[in-house]
Design an enzyme around this catalytic site. Structure first.
Site, PDB file in Angstrom:
ATOM      1  N   HIS A  17       0.842  -1.204   0.000  1.00  0.00           N
ATOM      2  CA  HIS A  17       0.000   0.000   0.000  1.00  0.00           C
ATOM      3  C   HIS A  17       0.881   1.260   0.000  1.00  0.00           C
ATOM      4  O   HIS A  17       0.598   2.227  -0.711  1.00  0.00           O
ATOM      5  CB  HIS A  17      -0.894   0.047   1.243  1.00  0.00           C
ATOM      6  N   LYS A  41     -17.511  -6.903   5.126  1.00  0.00           N
ATOM      7  CA  LYS A  41     -16.196  -7.425   5.519  1.00  0.00           C
ATOM      8  C   LYS A  41     -16.128  -7.499   7.036  1.00  0.00           C
ATOM      9  O   LYS A  41     -16.779  -6.751   7.738  1.00  0.00           O
ATOM     10  CB  LYS A  41     -15.087  -6.511   4.992  1.00  0.00           C
ATOM     11  N   ARG A  90      -1.741  -5.632  -8.940  1.00  0.00           N
ATOM     12  CA  ARG A  90      -0.628  -6.542  -8.695  1.00  0.00           C
ATOM     13  C   ARG A  90      -0.513  -7.588  -9.779  1.00  0.00           C
ATOM     14  O   ARG A  90       0.537  -7.873 -10.295  1.00  0.00           O
ATOM     15  CB  ARG A  90      -0.815  -7.259  -7.356  1.00  0.00           C
ATOM     16  N   SER A 128      -3.034  -7.852   2.391  1.00  0.00           N
ATOM     17  CA  SER A 128      -3.256  -7.809   3.838  1.00  0.00           C
ATOM     18  C   SER A 128      -3.651  -9.161   4.387  1.00  0.00           C
ATOM     19  O   SER A 128      -3.263  -9.535   5.500  1.00  0.00           O
ATOM     20  CB  SER A 128      -4.351  -6.794   4.170  1.00  0.00           C
TER      21      SER A 128
HETATM   22  P1  ADP Z   1      -9.787  -3.513  -1.046  1.00  0.00           P
HETATM   23  O1  ADP Z   1     -10.618  -4.266  -0.046  1.00  0.00           O
HETATM   24  O2  ADP Z   1     -10.423  -2.278  -1.581  1.00  0.00           O
HETATM   25  O3  ADP Z   1      -9.129  -4.353  -2.121  1.00  0.00           O
HETATM   26  P2  ADP Z   1      -7.159  -3.342   0.085  1.00  0.00           P
HETATM   27  O4  ADP Z   1      -6.719  -2.689   1.347  1.00  0.00           O
HETATM   28  O5  ADP Z   1      -6.960  -4.810  -0.010  1.00  0.00           O
HETATM   29  O6  ADP Z   1      -8.637  -2.920  -0.119  1.00  0.00           O
HETATM   30  O7  ADP Z   1      -6.415  -2.664  -1.137  1.00  0.00           O
HETATM   31  C1  ADP Z   1      -6.548  -1.310  -1.435  1.00  0.00           C
HETATM   32  C2  ADP Z   1      -5.862  -1.033  -2.751  1.00  0.00           C
HETATM   33  O8  ADP Z   1      -4.471  -1.285  -2.627  1.00  0.00           O
HETATM   34  C3  ADP Z   1      -6.329  -1.928  -3.903  1.00  0.00           C
HETATM   35  O9  ADP Z   1      -6.296  -1.171  -5.095  1.00  0.00           O
HETATM   36  C4  ADP Z   1      -5.300  -3.005  -3.973  1.00  0.00           C
HETATM   37  O10 ADP Z   1      -5.191  -3.538  -5.273  1.00  0.00           O
HETATM   38  C5  ADP Z   1      -4.059  -2.226  -3.595  1.00  0.00           C
HETATM   39  N1  ADP Z   1      -3.031  -3.077  -3.022  1.00  0.00           N
HETATM   40  C6  ADP Z   1      -3.099  -3.862  -1.930  1.00  0.00           C
HETATM   41  N2  ADP Z   1      -1.947  -4.525  -1.716  1.00  0.00           N
HETATM   42  C7  ADP Z   1      -1.110  -4.137  -2.712  1.00  0.00           C
HETATM   43  C8  ADP Z   1       0.219  -4.483  -3.088  1.00  0.00           C
HETATM   44  N3  ADP Z   1       0.932  -5.378  -2.413  1.00  0.00           N
HETATM   45  N4  ADP Z   1       0.725  -3.910  -4.175  1.00  0.00           N
HETATM   46  C9  ADP Z   1      -0.009  -3.028  -4.886  1.00  0.00           C
HETATM   47  N5  ADP Z   1      -1.258  -2.673  -4.607  1.00  0.00           N
HETATM   48  C10 ADP Z   1      -1.815  -3.212  -3.539  1.00  0.00           C
END
Ligand code: ADP
Length: 163
Positions: A17, A41, A90, A128
């Site tokens: 992030h 969630k 990703r 996460s």
């Molecule tokens: P959501 O539930 O909206 O997917 P996340 O917290 O999982 O929320 O992710 C928020 C954003 O960050 C999303 O666009 C996700 O693709 C991106 N993201 C999460 N982890 C990574 C990572 N390791 N590399 C790049 N982008 C990421």
């Protein structure tokens, strides 16, 4: 002033992030990293904890606001004066869901542009939920999360399994 929204669950915020956020800050004057409250969630960390971890991780960052929101992203963006939404891509597995969200948001508000950014390769397999899973089994997640998250993760796991 170009403002972007970076929405997500951030349960917890990871180095992936942060990588995306740093790239977004090269493009925008201000990035609002915001927790999307999603009743479907069941996060490990409360919203208050997630906000605190984000704030701790971003202490040295400039041009970032930390927030949380309910309801439609397009409405929130309008309220905040944002013209873009930042999302991380990703792998191909992210693409289908992200495309659907981006096209629907565009349908709802054609003035809001979704921008996809790719993280450093070393974060392409990071999310996460995998961090939570490794921590739950007492694995080492030091390379994947900021120090403030590491402490809280350990604390959370200790409380969940007092043995
Ligand atoms: P959501 O539930 O909206 O997917 P996340 O917290 O999982 O929320 O992710 C928020 C954003 O960050 C999303 O666009 C996700 O693709 C991106 N993201 C999460 N982890 C990574 C990572 N390791 N590399 C790049 N982008 C990421």
């Amino acid at each position: 002033m170009k403002i972007a929204i970076y929405p997500g669950t951030f349960d917890p915020i990871t180095n992936g992030h942060l990588d995306i956020l740093e790239r977004a800050l090269r493009l925008f004057d201000k990035v609002i990293i915001t927790i999307a409250r999603n009743p479907s969630k069941n996060p490990l960390f409360t919203e208050v904890e997630r906000l605190a971890m984000i704030r701790e991780a971003l202490q040295t960052y400039k041009g970032v606001e930390v927030d949380a929101f309910d309801g439609l992203l397009v409405e929130y963006a309008r309220k905040k004066g944002a013209t873009a939404v930042v999302r991380g891509l990703r792998a191909i597995s992210d693409f289908e869901y992200e495309l659907q969200m981006a096209l629907m948001n565009r349908r709802l508000n054609d003035d809001l542009v979704t921008v996809f950014l790719m993280p450093n390769e070393k974060y392409t397999y990071l999310n996460s939920s995998i961090v939570r899973e490794i921590a739950r089994h007492h694995g080492d997640v030091r390379d994947f999360v900021p120090p403030s998250v590491l402490e809280r993760l350990h604390e959370k796991i200790r409380h969940a399994s007092p043995t």
